[in-house]
Design a protein around this motif. Structure first.
Motif, PDB file in Angstrom:
ATOM      1  N   PHE A 122      54.580 -60.126 -48.196  1.00 13.02           N
ATOM      2  CA  PHE A 122      54.959 -60.021 -49.601  1.00 13.02           C
ATOM      3  C   PHE A 122      55.580 -61.335 -50.058  1.00 13.02           C
ATOM      4  CE2 PHE A 122      55.890 -55.186 -49.035  1.00 13.02           C
ATOM      5  CZ  PHE A 122      54.562 -54.962 -48.791  1.00 13.02           C
ATOM      6  N   GLU A 139      63.545 -57.909 -53.628  1.00 16.68           N
ATOM      7  CA  GLU A 139      63.719 -59.325 -53.304  1.00 16.68           C
ATOM      8  C   GLU A 139      64.221 -59.506 -51.871  1.00 16.68           C
ATOM      9  OE1 GLU A 139      66.257 -60.478 -56.558  1.00 16.68           O
ATOM     10  OE2 GLU A 139      64.539 -60.919 -57.865  1.00 16.68           O
ATOM     11  N   ASN A 178      61.115 -60.691 -44.963  1.00 19.63           N
ATOM     12  CA  ASN A 178      59.777 -60.535 -44.404  1.00 19.63           C
ATOM     13  C   ASN A 178      59.660 -59.207 -43.654  1.00 19.63           C
ATOM     14  OD1 ASN A 178      57.194 -61.551 -44.312  1.00 19.63           O
ATOM     15  ND2 ASN A 178      57.508 -62.630 -42.382  1.00 19.63           N
ATOM     16  N   ILE A 220      61.336 -59.034 -49.495  1.00 18.12           N
ATOM     17  CA  ILE A 220      60.501 -60.234 -49.470  1.00 18.12           C
ATOM     18  C   ILE A 220      61.174 -61.318 -48.623  1.00 18.12           C
ATOM     19  CG2 ILE A 220      59.572 -62.127 -50.867  1.00 18.12           C
ATOM     20  CD1 ILE A 220      59.314 -59.991 -53.163  1.00 18.12           C
ATOM     21  N   THR A 280      51.084 -60.064 -52.679  1.00 17.42           N
ATOM     22  CA  THR A 280      50.939 -60.518 -51.305  1.00 17.42           C
ATOM     23  C   THR A 280      50.498 -61.980 -51.252  1.00 17.42           C
ATOM     24  OG1 THR A 280      48.614 -59.908 -51.092  1.00 17.42           O
ATOM     25  CG2 THR A 280      50.247 -58.191 -50.594  1.00 17.42           C
ATOM     26  N   PHE A 305      54.361 -55.042 -54.892  1.00 18.00           N
ATOM     27  CA  PHE A 305      54.590 -56.428 -54.489  1.00 18.00           C
ATOM     28  C   PHE A 305      53.308 -57.231 -54.601  1.00 18.00           C
ATOM     29  CE2 PHE A 305      57.630 -53.831 -52.223  1.00 18.00           C
ATOM     30  CZ  PHE A 305      58.805 -54.571 -52.255  1.00 18.00           C
TER      31      PHE A 305
END
Length: 72
Positions: A53, A38, A44, A41, A11, A9
Protein backbone atom coordinates in the motif's frame (compact mmCIF):
# COMPACT_ATOMS: atom_id res chain seq x y z
CA UNK A 1 -28.30 -4.36 9.90
CA UNK A 2 -24.70 -5.34 9.40
CA UNK A 3 -22.16 -2.53 9.03
CA UNK A 4 -18.73 -2.82 7.46
CA UNK A 5 -15.98 -0.22 7.35
CA UNK A 6 -14.10 -0.47 4.05
CA UNK A 7 -10.68 1.16 3.86
CA UNK A 8 -9.48 1.58 0.28
CA UNK A 9 -5.76 1.89 -0.45
CA UNK A 10 -3.70 2.59 -3.56
CA UNK A 11 -1.09 -0.09 -4.26
CA UNK A 12 2.38 0.06 -5.78
CA UNK A 13 0.90 -0.93 -9.16
CA UNK A 14 -1.67 1.90 -9.03
CA UNK A 15 -4.58 -0.42 -8.28
CA UNK A 16 -7.01 -0.42 -5.37
CA UNK A 17 -6.97 -2.79 -2.41
CA UNK A 18 -9.69 -2.86 0.23
CA UNK A 19 -9.60 -3.95 3.85
CA UNK A 20 -13.00 -4.55 5.42
CA UNK A 21 -13.70 -4.36 9.16
CA UNK A 22 -17.01 -5.81 10.31
CA UNK A 23 -19.01 -4.07 13.03
CA UNK A 24 -16.74 -1.05 13.52
CA UNK A 25 -16.89 0.82 16.81
CA UNK A 26 -19.30 3.75 16.66
CA UNK A 27 -19.14 6.61 16.26
CA UNK A 28 -16.68 6.34 13.38
CA UNK A 29 -14.29 9.30 13.30
CA UNK A 30 -12.84 10.26 9.91
CA UNK A 31 -9.55 11.51 11.37
CA UNK A 32 -9.04 8.28 13.31
CA UNK A 33 -9.62 6.17 10.21
CA UNK A 34 -7.25 8.28 8.11
CA UNK A 35 -4.54 8.12 10.77
CA UNK A 36 -4.93 4.34 11.08
CA UNK A 37 -4.69 3.94 7.31
CA UNK A 38 -1.57 6.11 7.15
CA UNK A 39 0.01 4.04 9.94
CA UNK A 40 -0.77 0.82 8.04
CA UNK A 41 0.96 2.27 4.97
CA UNK A 42 3.98 3.51 6.95
CA UNK A 43 4.33 0.21 8.79
CA UNK A 44 4.02 -1.80 5.58
CA UNK A 45 1.51 -3.96 7.44
CA UNK A 46 -0.34 -5.42 4.45
CA UNK A 47 0.62 -6.49 0.95
CA UNK A 48 -1.93 -7.25 -1.76
CA UNK A 49 -1.64 -9.13 -5.03
CA UNK A 50 -0.79 -5.79 -6.68
CA UNK A 51 1.92 -4.90 -4.14
CA UNK A 52 2.20 -2.92 -0.95
CA UNK A 53 0.00 0.00 0.00
CA UNK A 54 1.33 3.44 -0.97
CA UNK A 55 -1.64 5.78 -0.54
CA UNK A 56 -5.07 6.37 0.94
CA UNK A 57 -7.86 6.33 -1.68
CA UNK A 58 -10.86 6.50 0.62
CA UNK A 59 -13.06 4.86 3.19
CA UNK A 60 -16.74 4.09 3.43
CA UNK A 61 -19.31 2.58 5.74
CA UNK A 62 -21.40 -0.08 4.07
CA UNK A 63 -24.68 -1.12 5.63
CA UNK A 64 -26.60 -4.14 4.46
CA UNK A 65 -29.84 -5.72 5.45
CA UNK A 66 -29.95 -9.53 5.33
CA UNK A 67 -33.21 -11.45 5.50
CA UNK A 68 -32.96 -15.22 5.93
CA UNK A 69 -35.54 -17.21 3.97
CA UNK A 70 -37.00 -20.38 5.45
CA UNK A 71 -36.83 -23.06 2.76
CA UNK A 72 -37.89 -26.05 4.81
Amino acid sequence: MAKVLEMIFETVEGKSATIAVENPKHPVHVNTIKLAMEQMIAGNVFVSASGGFVGVKGARLVERNVEELELG
